[in-house]
Design an enzyme around this catalytic site. Structure first.
Site, PDB file in Angstrom:
ATOM      1  N   CYS A 110     -63.012  52.423   4.574  1.00 25.68           N
ATOM      2  CA  CYS A 110     -64.357  53.313   4.461  1.00 25.68           C
ATOM      3  C   CYS A 110     -65.463  52.616   3.749  1.00 25.68           C
ATOM      4  O   CYS A 110     -65.126  52.071   2.609  1.00 25.68           O
ATOM      5  CB  CYS A 110     -64.324  54.866   4.172  1.00 25.68           C
ATOM      6  SG  CYS A 110     -65.766  55.887   4.583  1.00 25.68           S
ATOM      7  N   CYS A 159     -55.152  65.048  12.239  1.00 22.34           N
ATOM      8  CA  CYS A 159     -56.321  64.475  11.527  1.00 22.34           C
ATOM      9  C   CYS A 159     -56.204  63.150  11.710  1.00 22.34           C
ATOM     10  O   CYS A 159     -55.358  62.600  11.445  1.00 22.34           O
ATOM     11  CB  CYS A 159     -56.190  64.756  10.133  1.00 22.34           C
ATOM     12  SG  CYS A 159     -57.491  64.204   9.306  1.00 22.34           S
TER      13      CYS A 159
END
Length: 345
Positions: free
Chosen positions: A110, A103
């Site tokens: 973000c 991942c």
């Protein structure tokens, strides 16, 4: 800065050193298909060209700052430092199926600020470059090679929103799927998004064989925008139009994080089934991974199973997911830059 991922610049170095194409094929294979070291790659080049390659090209653009291995399920969290001192995280997963996955992150922080995600709480710093995205995969491959493993699946579900870094993410996909480079099948790659319609449309048209995963989490507009501020900009009605177009290229993955009293009620079930009716989707029900500072609580396992069974009875393909790496804060929603940038580095 020329990295091993800058194929045009490396071609220029090859040309000025008159290295034969078959030697460059061996060089690329050593780096990307065989997960070799820098010395392994240099060894296949003519001796007189090695010095120029060595002084001109950067082998690793990320520094592995920390590694944490789960004592529960075999997950490994890798904390990388960028050249400007930021920390990003990747997670290597070793499920019982035997297919090793990673991942990876696409941004430092973000900008979506989802309430259930620790990464969103740290804010946004910058996009990662193509090289920084790819280096996470390369270094993970070299790490698992002594175990007799290779990274078989790549998931863009780490730090950041991939489709807010579209150019670099799409360039990295080209590199990953290039038969001369990583040579990963599109079916082995998943890109997850909170729902950026125009970027989703570009993505599905350009890479119809790469999996698209939508972080839906609620099919009620009011509930969803409380959970995910980005939903105010791109409402569910607009996203469904995009899902209809995307489904022409294949099944879309729907990610649904289950939160107690938030999106696991009868009305939430009805809204979800109404919203997805007639679409070729696969629904992943995800357990919530708690983190410091969050008041949210996950739906208990028995209730998640009941929700899954009701969806199956309604005709949907459903997978009840489980977390890996939660004991090392490496599960979904737990990735965060714990240490701030050190300006002295």
């Amino acid at each position: 800065m020329i990295t091993i991922y800058d194929t045009d610049a490396i071609e220029d170095i090859r040309s000025r050193n008159a290295v034969q194409p078959h030697r460059m094929k061996l060089f690329r294979n050593a780096l990307f298909k065989n997960s070799g070291s820098w010395n392994d790659a240099l060894a296949v080049l003519p001796e007189e060209a090695r010095g120029d390659f060595e002084k001109s090209i950067i082998f690793q653009c990320l520094e592995l700052a920390e590694r944490h291995d789960s004592e529960v399920d075999g997950a490994s969290k890798l904390i990388f430092k960028t050249h400007d001192g930021h920390l990003i995280e990747s997670v290597v997963l070793r499920p019982k199926t035997g297919r090793t996955s990673i991942c990876i992150s696409s941004q430092v922080g973000c900008a979506c600020y989802c309430s259930f995600c620790a990464t969103g709480k740290m804010g946004f710093t910058r996009n990662l470059t193509m090289a920084e995205i790819l280096d996470q995969v390369s270094q993970a491959n070299r790490m698992v090679k002594p175990e007799g493993r290779t990274i078989r699946n790549v998931v863009f579900m780490g730090m950041g929103e991939p489709l807010l870094n579209t150019e670099q993410v799409l360039r990295s996909l080209d590199f990953m799927m290039d038969p001369k480079l990583f040579d990963l099948a599109g079916s082995r790659i998943t890109v997850s998004t909170v729902g950026i319609p125009e970027a989703m449309e570009l993505f599905t048209q350009t890479y119809p064989n790469v999996h698209l995963a939508l972080s839906l989490h609620s099919a009620d507009q009011e509930v969803r925008q409380r959970m995910m501020p980005q939903a105010r900009v791109f409402p569910l009605e607009r996203i469904r139009e995009t899902l209809v177009a995307a489904s022409a290229h294949g099944r879309v993955m729907i990610e649904y994080l289950m939160l107690a009293g938030v999106n696991d009620r009868d009305q939430d079930f009805q809204a979800l089934t109404d919203y997805l009716k007639g679409l070729p989707v696969h629904i992943n029900l995800i357990p919530y991974n708690e983190f410091s500072g969050s008041s949210l609580r996950g739906t208990p396992q028995p209730e998640r199973e009941q929700f899954a069974n009701r969806l199956k009875a309604a005709g949907f393909d459903v997978t009840l997911r489980y977390s890996m790496g939660s004991d090392i804060a490496a599960a979904c929603g737990q990735l965060v830059q714990h240490k701030q940038k050190d300006a002295s580095v």
